[in-house]
Design an enzyme around this catalytic site. Sequence first.
Site, PDB file in Angstrom:
ATOM      1  CG  HIS A 141      -1.554   1.297   1.622  1.00 34.79           C
ATOM      2  ND1 HIS A 141      -2.324   1.970   0.859  1.00 34.79           N
ATOM      3  CD2 HIS A 141      -1.481   1.973   2.845  1.00 34.79           C
ATOM      4  CE1 HIS A 141      -2.975   2.914   1.431  1.00 34.79           C
ATOM      5  NE2 HIS A 141      -2.443   2.966   2.657  1.00 34.79           N
ATOM      6  CE1 TYR A 183      -3.124   7.214   4.868  1.00 31.32           C
ATOM      7  CE2 TYR A 183      -4.453   5.583   3.397  1.00 31.32           C
ATOM      8  CZ  TYR A 183      -3.220   5.945   4.410  1.00 31.32           C
ATOM      9  OH  TYR A 183      -2.159   4.713   4.724  1.00 31.32           O
ATOM     10  CG  ASP A 229     -32.621 -18.228  13.765  1.00 32.27           C
ATOM     11  OD1 ASP A 229     -31.625 -18.207  13.302  1.00 32.27           O
ATOM     12  OD2 ASP A 229     -33.526 -17.886  13.625  1.00 32.27           O
TER      13      ASP A 229
HETATM   14  C1  LIG Z   1       1.530   1.967   4.619  1.00 34.26           C
HETATM   15  C2  LIG Z   1       0.623   1.506   5.440  1.00 34.26           C
HETATM   16  C3  LIG Z   1      -0.290   2.577   6.070  1.00 34.26           C
HETATM   17  C4  LIG Z   1      -1.217   2.089   7.046  1.00 34.26           C
HETATM   18  N1  LIG Z   1      -2.140   3.083   7.602  1.00 34.26           N
HETATM   19  C5  LIG Z   1      -2.697   2.789   8.736  1.00 34.26           C
HETATM   20  C6  LIG Z   1      -3.743   3.734   9.076  1.00 34.26           C
HETATM   21  O1  LIG Z   1      -3.552   4.860   8.866  1.00 34.26           O
HETATM   22  N2  LIG Z   1      -4.631   3.314  10.190  1.00 34.26           N
HETATM   23  C7  LIG Z   1      -4.637   2.126  10.512  1.00 34.26           C
HETATM   24  O2  LIG Z   1      -5.377   1.778  11.560  1.00 34.26           O
HETATM   25  N3  LIG Z   1      -4.067   1.032  10.036  1.00 34.26           N
HETATM   26  C8  LIG Z   1      -2.994   1.275   8.812  1.00 34.26           C
HETATM   27  N4  LIG Z   1      -2.213   0.524   8.401  1.00 34.26           N
HETATM   28  C9  LIG Z   1      -2.437  -0.975   8.870  1.00 34.26           C
HETATM   29  C10 LIG Z   1      -1.780  -1.352  10.079  1.00 34.26           C
HETATM   30  O3  LIG Z   1      -0.295  -0.974  10.094  1.00 34.26           O
HETATM   31  C11 LIG Z   1      -1.777  -2.790  10.303  1.00 34.26           C
HETATM   32  O4  LIG Z   1      -2.877  -3.489   9.990  1.00 34.26           O
HETATM   33  C12 LIG Z   1      -1.390  -3.052  11.807  1.00 34.26           C
HETATM   34  O5  LIG Z   1      -0.145  -2.458  12.195  1.00 34.26           O
HETATM   35  C13 LIG Z   1      -1.097  -4.753  11.910  1.00 34.26           C
HETATM   36  O6  LIG Z   1      -0.624  -4.827  13.274  1.00 34.26           O
HETATM   37  P1  LIG Z   1      -0.158  -6.306  13.591  1.00 34.26           P
HETATM   38  O7  LIG Z   1       0.134  -6.072  15.086  1.00 34.26           O
HETATM   39  O8  LIG Z   1      -1.223  -7.184  13.290  1.00 34.26           O
HETATM   40  O9  LIG Z   1       1.054  -6.641  12.588  1.00 34.26           O
HETATM   41  P2  LIG Z   1       2.581  -6.168  12.977  1.00 34.26           P
HETATM   42  O10 LIG Z   1       2.849  -4.695  13.265  1.00 34.26           O
HETATM   43  O11 LIG Z   1       3.214  -6.553  11.653  1.00 34.26           O
HETATM   44  O12 LIG Z   1       3.221  -7.042  13.876  1.00 34.26           O
HETATM   45  C14 LIG Z   1       3.437  -8.316  13.764  1.00 34.26           C
HETATM   46  C15 LIG Z   1       4.544  -8.968  14.222  1.00 34.26           C
HETATM   47  O13 LIG Z   1       4.907 -10.353  14.036  1.00 34.26           O
HETATM   48  C16 LIG Z   1       6.279 -10.446  14.193  1.00 34.26           C
HETATM   49  N5  LIG Z   1       6.469 -11.695  13.645  1.00 34.26           N
HETATM   50  C17 LIG Z   1       6.096 -12.216  12.456  1.00 34.26           C
HETATM   51  N6  LIG Z   1       6.424 -13.350  12.233  1.00 34.26           N
HETATM   52  C18 LIG Z   1       7.305 -13.719  13.283  1.00 34.26           C
HETATM   53  C19 LIG Z   1       7.980 -14.979  13.586  1.00 34.26           C
HETATM   54  N7  LIG Z   1       8.050 -16.216  12.674  1.00 34.26           N
HETATM   55  N8  LIG Z   1       8.817 -15.015  14.691  1.00 34.26           N
HETATM   56  C20 LIG Z   1       8.729 -14.011  15.632  1.00 34.26           C
HETATM   57  N9  LIG Z   1       7.970 -12.801  15.317  1.00 34.26           N
HETATM   58  C21 LIG Z   1       7.162 -12.797  14.227  1.00 34.26           C
HETATM   59  C22 LIG Z   1       6.752  -9.301  13.079  1.00 34.26           C
HETATM   60  O14 LIG Z   1       8.228  -9.112  13.499  1.00 34.26           O
HETATM   61  C23 LIG Z   1       5.941  -8.406  13.803  1.00 34.26           C
HETATM   62  O15 LIG Z   1       6.449  -7.481  14.507  1.00 34.26           O
HETATM   63  C24 LIG Z   1      -1.394   0.859   7.570  1.00 34.26           C
HETATM   64  C25 LIG Z   1      -0.377  -0.188   7.022  1.00 34.26           C
HETATM   65  C26 LIG Z   1       0.306   0.160   5.964  1.00 34.26           C
HETATM   66  C27 LIG Z   1       1.360  -0.792   5.470  1.00 34.26           C
END
Ligand SMILES: Cc1cc2nc3c(=O)[nH]c(=O)nc-3n(C[C@H](O)[C@H](O)[C@H](O)COP(=O)(O)OP(=O)(O)OC[C@H]3O[C@@H](n4cnc5c(N)ncnc54)[C@H](O)[C@@H]3O)c2cc1C
Length: 804
Positions: free
Chosen positions: A219, A250, A536
């Site tokens: 994105h 946005y 239901d």
């Molecule tokens: C450009 C962009 C703009 C966005 N803008 C917005 C916004 O304005 N508002 C909004 O609400 N959302 C926004 N989002 C979406 C939002 O950022 C994400 O949906 C949210 O941060 C996801 O959080 P999370 O904790 O699920 O994932 P993450 O923050 O990705 O955390 C997952 C974690 O799991 C860890 N992990 C994965 N696999 C392993 C493994 N095998 N071993 C150990 N650790 C592991 C990773 O290192 C990571 O730290 C945006 C996203 C992007 C990319």
Amino acid sequence: MTGPSVVIIGAGVVGAALADELSARGWTDVTVVDQGDVPATGGSSSHAPGLVFQINGSKTMTEMARYTVEKFVELDSFHQVGGLEVATTPERLAELRRRHGWATSWGIETHLLSAEESVARHSLLDPGTVLGGLYIPTDGLAKAVKAVDAQLARARSRGVRVLARHEVLDITTEGGRVKAVVTDRGDIPADLVVCCAGIWGPKVARMVGMDLPLTPLAHQLAWTGQVPDLAGQSVEVSRPILRHQDADLYYRERFDTLGIGYYGHRPMPISADDILSVDEAEVMPSVLTFTPDDFADAWTETRRLLPSTRSAKVEEGINGLFSFTTDHLPLMGESRDVEGFWVAEAVWVTHSAGVGRAMAEWLVDGHCSSFDLHECDVNRFEPHQIAPDYVRARGCQNYVEVYDIIHPLQPMEEPRPLRTSPFHTRQRELGAMFLEASGWERPQWYEANAPLVAGRDIPPPGGWAARYWSPIVGAEAQATRESVALYDMTALKRLEVSGPGAVAFLQRLTTGDVDKSVGSVTYCLLLDVDGGIRSDVTVARLGPQEFQVGANGNLDLDWFDRHRPADVFVRDITPGTCCVGVWGPKARDLVQPLTRADLKALRYFRGTRTHLGNVPVTMLRLSYVGELGWEIYTTADLGLKLWDTLWQAGQDHLGPQGVIAGGRGAFTSLRLEKGYRSFGTDMTFEHDPYEAGLGFAVKLDKGDFIGREALLARKESVTRKLACLLTDEVVMGKEPVYDGDRPVGYVTSAAYGHTIGRAIAYAWLPAPLATPGQTVHIGYFDRRVEAVVAEEPLFDPAMTRLRG
Ligand SMILES: Cc1cc2nc3c(=O)[nH]c(=O)nc-3n(C[C@H](O)[C@H](O)[C@H](O)COP(=O)(O)OP(=O)(O)OC[C@H]3O[C@@H](n4cnc5c(N)ncnc54)[C@H](O)[C@@H]3O)c2cc1C
């Protein structure tokens, strides 16, 4: 340390929220592991611009967003500068009114603004481009990394361990249960594992053999250099966060620059397996190189909307990765196959704290009491909906449509058709206008019935209700009440429950007394432990140890599977069978000549197995439309023959147009005239049977069942009710209902009642207002529609039609 040992994989905004919420509830034997550094791990939360717009068509998602805002404010991780959504087209202006309605329904304060008022709120806007706006005072900007840090700090202070730079390589199981998490720095024993791994979710879930229907997509997020009108701004953000959905854009401020997010570019999906590791990635794993060509239109449009950017430049940008699902909703819950493996995936920053709370309640209490999670449960999907091609195609489409104006009936365009009932060929020959339900092609009306319209009074609805509508809908509804119609009910979930323990099992899981004679049919409910309605169902006893359950969806199957003892078998027979509803006063004239069974002797809510011509069938005397008739089931291979047999009988015994095919439009109209509730629309997990007007389906004296104890208390404290309203205008559903100027509830289902000649809306209202004769008003786009609470059912309260 108390509670089971829990390992949370991922220290993003979701994992951190969960650690905080679990430890706040006393579960402190919790380990959060992340492959990256904490709190800026390199996941999506590390670079999210953090815009929190709370309004959503889903009540649950809105409530989760509201909770996130409240919590982030408390954690000093939120700039509550408000949110502004602007319209540059008349269609969007109408959509903003619809969204204002949702917000009001779900209890979020919003204000519709004129163009001038919008510009007054956000001075960078071009007054000549904007037609109006929707202002949400409590929206704002989340500081995601700060929120991660703050929530992890609280969790740590309660004893939670946070292990950075621990990559999870595998999850070991024993006897179908999780046992330990294997990291590159050793194993961590675990009773429960919660996957909060964001875009890596599918990879982690695969470690226990689970297919997670999630697609990581890139994105675009760009940052300008200094914008002249922001020069000298010393605070990070002063104006509301801004959405320009007409152009998929946005905006947020960052001191004297602007962040611009864009959904208008081609979808850029990638596989979770192809995401680079923390050490390989140039910036961080969730950041791909910016592709300026994809951003060209966004920049042109930005310069049009925000003139001050015309002399600024795009200075940096990323193609940042985050998760999309097939229906825009998160994936929460426990794996069906591996006990103790849970997921909290595809969650935006916006909903993260709400999801953390919901998951913690679910884990600690066994159910979530703060939010209705029926739309979010990871086990909601039909098998075809987790096919990799489907997941990817739908994820990409949802990316493109993220800001589109979508009508509630609008079917997905691709991939279709997916599931077709055995009647499909005949339906096409009859000119069916197909919409889609759980992948099934489902007729909304049939063009072949166009001649029935002549001479009937079928008022056309206005506005949005006129979409996916034809006067044929009204003609089919009226013809059903006059003659007989065939309704394709194949899309309804059917489960076979059998085995020595089947009776005891269903007695425990349902609110009804199903231990009746073979041939009995019982309408009852599945409740959660808190007394909330999970579904239901109609339970038909087809043999001493054999039942057919008419259910609502995959979650019912999942619920049964989770509670099923070893001597009970549960089988989804939906795909291998089909169902036609044959309903109307002439139903018996149509069907009796086809069978030796005495249909007059088959009473209401009884079933039998017999033959119609050459076709072996199960007939249940039930009707969602309030007319004499049966749900008639057979196996899929004989479905076409069943349809043809019934159709031919119509020609033989009733003459041309004696039997018609009826579509879902007519069905909904007839259903609402009878006041039959639809799970997921009229009532959800948050409602109990007494509020929903379904107390008659609860047999408190039959012995214990899941939810009974909670119901005893809830029965005495009903404060809201599902009420039937009569109006002069057909609305859509989800609109707010006002008592004077005060929003007091919201609409669930709505349709025109073609027999009673009035528009009908069902709505949740405070109990004192849910009394017949009470006048309220429905907020429909920019108007207030008067509505009066009516006694229900509106049609045939004596049930003479059904019992005739
Ligand atoms: C450009 C962009 C703009 C966005 N803008 C917005 C916004 O304005 N508002 C909004 O609400 N959302 C926004 N989002 C979406 C939002 O950022 C994400 O949906 C949210 O941060 C996801 O959080 P999370 O904790 O699920 O994932 P993450 O923050 O990705 O955390 C997952 C974690 O799991 C860890 N992990 C994965 N696999 C392993 C493994 N095998 N071993 C150990 N650790 C592991 C990773 O290192 C990571 O730290 C945006 C996203 C992007 C990319």
